[in-house]
Design a protein around this motif. Structure first.
Motif, short mmCIF file in Angstrom:
data_model
loop_
_atom_site.label_atom_id
_atom_site.label_comp_id
_atom_site.label_asym_id
_atom_site.label_seq_id
_atom_site.Cartn_x
_atom_site.Cartn_y
_atom_site.Cartn_z
N VAL A 154 0.86 -1.18 0.00
CA VAL A 154 0.00 0.00 0.00
C VAL A 154 0.90 1.23 0.00
N LEU A 155 0.91 1.93 -1.10
CA LEU A 155 1.80 3.09 -1.27
C LEU A 155 1.00 4.36 -0.95
N THR A 156 1.37 5.02 0.14
CA THR A 156 0.69 6.26 0.52
C THR A 156 1.25 7.40 -0.32
N VAL A 157 0.35 8.09 -1.04
CA VAL A 157 0.79 9.09 -2.03
C VAL A 157 0.38 10.51 -1.64
N ASP A 158 -0.19 10.70 -0.46
CA ASP A 158 -0.67 12.04 -0.09
C ASP A 158 0.11 12.62 1.09
#
Length: 381
Positions: A154-158
Motif C-alpha cells: 500500500v503506497l501512501t501518495v498524499d
C-alpha cells in the motif's frame, strides 16, 4: 467488553486508558480539522431506504478483496505508532484481523517491525510504504516486505509534506519529540496498565526504521531523520519505479481526484484507496465519501476501489459500498479498540461493525455484499 455497544464506547475507554498524547495522535486531524469533521458529517448525511417484507433470513457478508476471500468488506488501515497505543499493538491488531478474516496493513512508521509481525502471525499481511528521499532505504523496505511474504504493498501518495497537527505539537509529539515533560510524565504514571504493557513490549521505537535508515539510532533521531525524508519531489515516475521492483499487488492510498485516479490506473495499480488521510493532511479538502462516486464513475470498471475516511459503524460501511467501494479501510475505529483492550478490543471493534452491517443490510432488503448499490440510499434509486 460486554458493556461495549458501539465504537464510541471503545473511543471513550481508549481515552481513559491511554496517555493523552497518544490518544490525541489518533483522534485529531490537521489544522482546523474541517476535513476531519466533513468525513463524518457527509457520511451521516446519506440516508437509507428501508425495505420491508423481503426474505433476509440468510445474509452473507463475505467478499473478495484484491482477489482474496474476506469474511467482510473491511481492511485494517496502516496507523503509525500503533505499538504506543498498546504494547506490541501491531501484532495484536494483525492477529485480530486475521482471526476475523480481513486484511491488516502494517505502517512503515510502526513500532513492531515487519519481521516482528511476520514471526508472530499465521498469514501474510499488507505493508504500507512511505517513499522517502533515500531510495535505497525504500528498496530495502520493499525487499523486507517481499521476504515477509506481504501480500500487497500500500503506497501512501498524499504525504509528500506533512500537514500540521496542532494537538501533536501541544502534546510533545513534535520533531524532535518532547514527551518527557512533567505533564506527560504524570499522565504516563496515571496509566499503570498501559505503562506496564509498553515496558514489556518488544519495542518502543520505530522497528522498521531504527538501525536501517542512516542516522536513525533512537526515537528522537528517528523522528528528526524521518521528517526530513518525506520527499516533495515524489512523482508518477517514482511510482513506476516502485511498480517495477514490487512483484505483488500494488495499492495507491490517498486518491481524491478523478485525474489522479486515471493516472493510477495507467500505472497499473491493482487498487486505489479514495482517502484524504483521515483529515490529517490537507485541511479543507473534500470528504472522502463526496469524492467516491466521482472516482468510481471514472475508473471503477478498470481497478478495485477501496474507501477510507470516517468509518465508525457498519452503517458507514454500507454507505461506502452503496456508492461503489469494494471494501473499506478503518483506522481510528480499530485503534480505539486496541487502546481499550488490546487484541480483544480490536476484535470487538470488528464484531460491532460486522454486526451493524448485517442488520443494516437486512433492513435495506439485501442479502449479499454484491447486492448493495446506490438503490439502498435515499435519492439514488
Amino acid at each position: 467488553m460486554k458493556d461495549i455497544t458501539c465504537i464510541e464506547d471503545l473511543r471513550e475507554l481508549h481515552r481513559r486508558k491511554v496517555p493523552k498524547a497518544f490518544f490525541d495522535y489518533v483522534d485529531h486531524g490537521s489544522y482546523a480539522e474541517q476535513t476531519l469533521r466533513a468525513n463524518r458529517a457527509d457520511l451521516e448525511a446519506l440516508k437509507f431506504r428501508q425495505r420491508i417484507l423481503v426474505d433476509i433470513s440468510v445474509r452473507d457478508q463475505t467478499t473478495k478483496i484484491l482477489g482474496e476471500p474476506a469474511k467482510m468488506p473491511l481492511i485494517l488501515a496502516p496507523v503509525g505508532s500503533t505499538g504506543m497505543q498498546y504494547g506490541d499493538g501491531e501484532i495484536h491488531a494483525c492477529r485480530a484481523a486475521q482471526a476475523a478474516g480481513v486484511p491488516y496493513t502494517l505502517s512503515t512508521m510502526s513500532i513492531c517491525s515487519i519481521e516482528d509481525v511476520a514471526a508472530n502471525v499465521d498469514k501474510p499481511f499488507w505493508f504500507q510504504l512511505y517513499v522517502m528521499r533515500d531510495r535505497g532505504f525504500c528498496k530495502e523496505l520493499i525487499e523486507r516486505a517481499v521476504a515477509a511474504k506481504c501480500s500487497a504493498l500500500v503506497l501512501t501518495v498524499d504525504l509528500q509534506i506533512l500537514g500540521q497537527r496542532h494537538m501533536d505539537i501541544k502534546n510533545g509529539l513534535s520533531v524532535p519529540p518532547n514527551l518527557m515533560r512533567l505533564k506527560n510524565i504524570l499522565d504516563f504514571a496515571s496509566k499503570p496498565r498501559w505503562l506496564y504493557g509498553i515496558a514489556r513490549a518488544k519495542r518502543r521505537d520505530f522497528g522498521n526504521i531504527v538501525g536501517h535508515l542512516k542516522g536513525a539510532k533512537d526515537l528522537n533521531s528517528t523522528a528528526t531523520r524521518v521528517s526530513s525524508q518525506f520527499d516533495p519531489t515524489l512523482n508518477w515516475k517514482d511510482i513506476e519505479w516502485i511498480r517495477s521492483i514490487w512483484p505483488g499487488k500494488l495499492v495507491l492510498k490517498g486518491i481524491l481526484d478523478v485525474e489522479d485516479a486515471r493516472e493510477a490506473v495507467k500505472i497499473g495499480a491493482e487498487a486505489m484507496v479514495v482517502s484524504n488521510h483521515g483529515g490529517r493532511q490537507l485541511d479543507g479538502a473534500p470528504s472522502s465519501i463526496s469524492m467516491l462516486p466521482k472516482i468510481v464513475d471514472a475508473v471503477g470498471t478498470q481497478t478495485e476501489i477501496l474507501f477510507d475516511g470516517g468509518i465508525r459503524s457498519g452503517q458507514d460501511v454500507m454507505r461506502a459500498l452503496a456508492l461503489g467501494a469494494k471494501a473499506c479501510m478503518i483506522g481510528r475505529s480499530y485503534i480505539y479498540g486496541l487502546g481499550a483492550g488490546g487484541q480483544a478490543g480490536v476484535t470487538k471493534a470488528l464484531d460491532l461493525i460486522g454486526s451493524e452491517l448485517s442488520v443494516t443490510m437486512g433492513l435495506c432488503g439485501v442479502n449479499k455484499i454484491d447486492d448493495i448499490g446506490p438503490h439502498v440510499l435515499q435519492g439514488y434509486q
